[in-house]
Design a protein around this motif. Sequence first.
Motif, PDB file in Angstrom:
ATOM      1  N   CYS A   1       0.848  -1.198   0.000  1.00 20.85           N
ATOM      2  CA  CYS A   1       0.000   0.000   0.000  1.00 20.85           C
ATOM      3  C   CYS A   1       0.882   1.247   0.000  1.00 20.85           C
ATOM      4  O   CYS A   1       1.746   1.413   0.853  1.00 20.85           O
ATOM      5  N   THR A   2       0.654   2.076  -1.001  1.00 23.30           N
ATOM      6  CA  THR A   2       1.344   3.370  -1.102  1.00 23.30           C
ATOM      7  C   THR A   2       0.297   4.482  -1.253  1.00 23.30           C
ATOM      8  O   THR A   2       0.101   5.291  -0.352  1.00 23.30           O
ATOM      9  N   GLY A   3      -0.415   4.489  -2.382  1.00 23.10           N
ATOM     10  CA  GLY A   3      -1.533   5.421  -2.497  1.00 23.10           C
ATOM     11  C   GLY A   3      -2.555   5.177  -1.407  1.00 23.10           C
ATOM     12  O   GLY A   3      -3.101   6.115  -0.808  1.00 23.10           O
ATOM     13  N   ALA A   4      -2.800   3.888  -1.111  1.00 23.67           N
ATOM     14  CA  ALA A   4      -3.742   3.551  -0.038  1.00 23.67           C
ATOM     15  C   ALA A   4      -3.221   4.013   1.318  1.00 23.67           C
ATOM     16  O   ALA A   4      -4.000   4.402   2.194  1.00 23.67           O
ATOM     17  N   LEU A   5      -1.902   3.974   1.492  1.00 25.90           N
ATOM     18  CA  LEU A   5      -1.310   4.436   2.755  1.00 25.90           C
ATOM     19  C   LEU A   5      -1.540   5.927   2.943  1.00 25.90           C
ATOM     20  O   LEU A   5      -1.966   6.386   4.019  1.00 25.90           O
ATOM     21  N   LEU A   6      -1.266   6.718   1.905  1.00 26.49           N
ATOM     22  CA  LEU A   6      -1.460   8.159   2.011  1.00 26.49           C
ATOM     23  C   LEU A   6      -2.924   8.490   2.258  1.00 26.49           C
ATOM     24  O   LEU A   6      -3.251   9.379   3.066  1.00 26.49           O
ATOM     25  N   ALA A   7      -3.815   7.754   1.582  1.00 28.03           N
ATOM     26  CA  ALA A   7      -5.243   7.978   1.791  1.00 28.03           C
ATOM     27  C   ALA A   7      -5.629   7.649   3.228  1.00 28.03           C
ATOM     28  O   ALA A   7      -6.413   8.370   3.862  1.00 28.03           O
ATOM     29  N   HIS A   8      -5.094   6.559   3.747  1.00 34.57           N
ATOM     30  CA  HIS A   8      -5.429   6.140   5.116  1.00 34.57           C
ATOM     31  C   HIS A   8      -4.919   7.157   6.138  1.00 34.57           C
ATOM     32  O   HIS A   8      -5.656   7.522   7.074  1.00 34.57           O
ATOM     33  N   VAL A   9      -3.685   7.581   5.987  1.00 31.24           N
ATOM     34  CA  VAL A   9      -3.108   8.531   6.948  1.00 31.24           C
ATOM     35  C   VAL A   9      -3.930   9.818   6.989  1.00 31.24           C
ATOM     36  O   VAL A   9      -4.205  10.370   8.060  1.00 31.24           O
TER      37      VAL A   9
END
Length: 726
Positions: A383-391
């Motif tokens: 997760c990269t884009g998903a990580l930024l979205a989650h944060v």
Amino acid sequence: MRHRGQSRSSLSIAQQRFMSQSMAAISLEQAMIYYVGVDVGTGSARACIIDNTGNILSLAEKPIQREELKPNYITQSSQEIWQSICHCVKSVVRDSGVPVERIHGIGFDATCSLVVVDDEDKEVGVGPVFANNDQNIVLWMDHRAIAETNEINATNDKCLKYVGGQMSVEMEIPKIKWLKNNLPKEQFDKCKFFDLADYLTFKATNKDTRSFCSTVCKQGLIPIGVEGSKEGWSKDFLNTINLPELVENVFCQDRWPATATAADGTTHSFLSAGEYVGALDEEAAEELGLPVHCVVGSGVIDAYAGWVGTVAAQTDVELPDLAEADRTKKGIDRATGRLAAVAGTSTCHIALSRDPVFVNGVWGPYRDVMAHGFWAAEGGQSCTGALLAHVMSTHPAFTELSHLSDAANISKFDYLNSRLETLVQQRGDRSVVALAKHLYFYGDYHGNRSPIADPSMRAAIIGQSMDNSIDDLAIMYLGACEFIAQQTRQIVEKMCDAGHQISTIFMSGGQCRNGLLMRLLADCTGLPIIIPRYIDAAVVFGSALLGAVASESFNSHHAKSEITRRRKSSLTNLDPSSLPSASGKGPLSQLGKMKPDLPSPYTAPHATSSTSQIAATSGSFPFPVVGESSEAITEEANDSEGPVSFKPTRATSQEGLATRNPPNNGDALWDVMYQMTGGGKVVRPSPEDDPDRVLLNAKYKIFLDMADSQRRYREAIDKVEKAIAK
């Protein structure tokens, strides 16, 4: 015309486009050929249409649904996906104004998701509600098959050597094994299994032709000659993991011909990227709104389409390593040393090599998936884009961020980047990077794909406070960006230590617009980052190039066919005034009046003061865009992992997996890529003694320690739990 000796890379994108348009006006017959690309990501289907100079004329996108009735059970519908594809293809043809009969090729890419149908090609429900046959795709990110994955990896079979040492829960064989354990036997015995990309070429041509990309990368096929392979799939392995159905029905017939004809008259073969599969089936042609003389190129996993669409870009400034490769290498060999980072919800890292390179935790080496005789390696971040979205979305200040970015009419990422610059001034810090010097962010929320290959890895953050302000959100976001860059460095270092020679990273996906992230990637890895002409469309553009490769191959080898006759007929009596220009506006008859400063679609990312080395260009869109997202969290770049395809109820060709196609196929692929990819912008790393790089180097050691410590802590607690259980 350029002066003798002036390199193509020294020309601006606009100049290159003007040249290609002018040349098109001189040679109308060549200019009137078009290709369609189809890309199926986790959240949407997309299509584009390009001309034969590589200009996108139109782009369309349609969301697709995914269902998660239970945690880790994530499914989709092949019917919905095909209908969405047909909608998008018809939209780009309509919006571009291209005469449909002059569309000569189409390529497909998709996430590595498992499509299940029965022996009559009817959809089969994959659970958890098996009665719902509409949900017949197990999505790549579905993690239901953990027990099956562990059982498979316990065999230590030689095929595991070629998937980074162990299969991932996101691959296809564990999912098939799960279905065997949960479907009634009489129903499972009727199932046929496809990787989604291979299913799409099957739908388009009615030919059961499988790609090396699917079968080798995600399915455990070992090409003929590798490790002494004579059958492709290992009979012993499939029997050991209790999938004898696959042995009996498909994989292990000795020395089948390169193209086998089954009892029902269908043929089966294996192909590398973009090789000619066949012409469109009449029914599929009607559904797509394309001519029956449009040919289909062998599909690829979505991340590999990103590789196709980026790594041949000519840079706006000369890079010594690339220049040396151009002088000393020929054809597809020039792609070695170029790492494609295809960034979306997750990020995949793909590199090509002449020889097999084994890297623990990195999938591969995979032979023949892109070009015959060459080996691909695939690392990745779950997760990269998903990580930024989650944060961002889980922080208490997210609502405030949404209001502030909307009021400023900029993306959330641009707003946070600007906020970080403001904080530097307010706090008197040395730089943006220094703002997070005491924040240690480890972001494997969804497990680790590479290079640890541990789905049990989780996030850990040291240095949080009770601050809930927008400024705290900005710094937490900075920590997440730094984590993505540091983990990319970890993957690159592991690959280079094992024998890869990576000199450049070619990015794609909406994250390219995030200037802060691109700067961190360059400074953490110490490598130049290349941002492509088509940032958001690099993957679907790569698929269109596969269609072009198939069309060129067809033209070379089928000069007397009926399809060729129809193609020639479509190119006679051309009326230049009726044809779209390469910019999507106006007839070709106006090309002589066009100026060489036309903006290129999907140009460079927004420049921020922290990324001044990224040259900003106009972001105008001279063609219709349907459903385009402005956020870098877009899933366009698609998440590539998961299953791959094969059907266990029909004969499948195996002999000649390594030799049935001409050995220079990769050079044909490279020629199309090199001529049509266009230019890219370079983000250079800061000097080694730059204070930010010194700080990032120090924090990299802490990053590695956080990963190691988490595994040690987990192991220690597991030992305690086992002792308690006794």
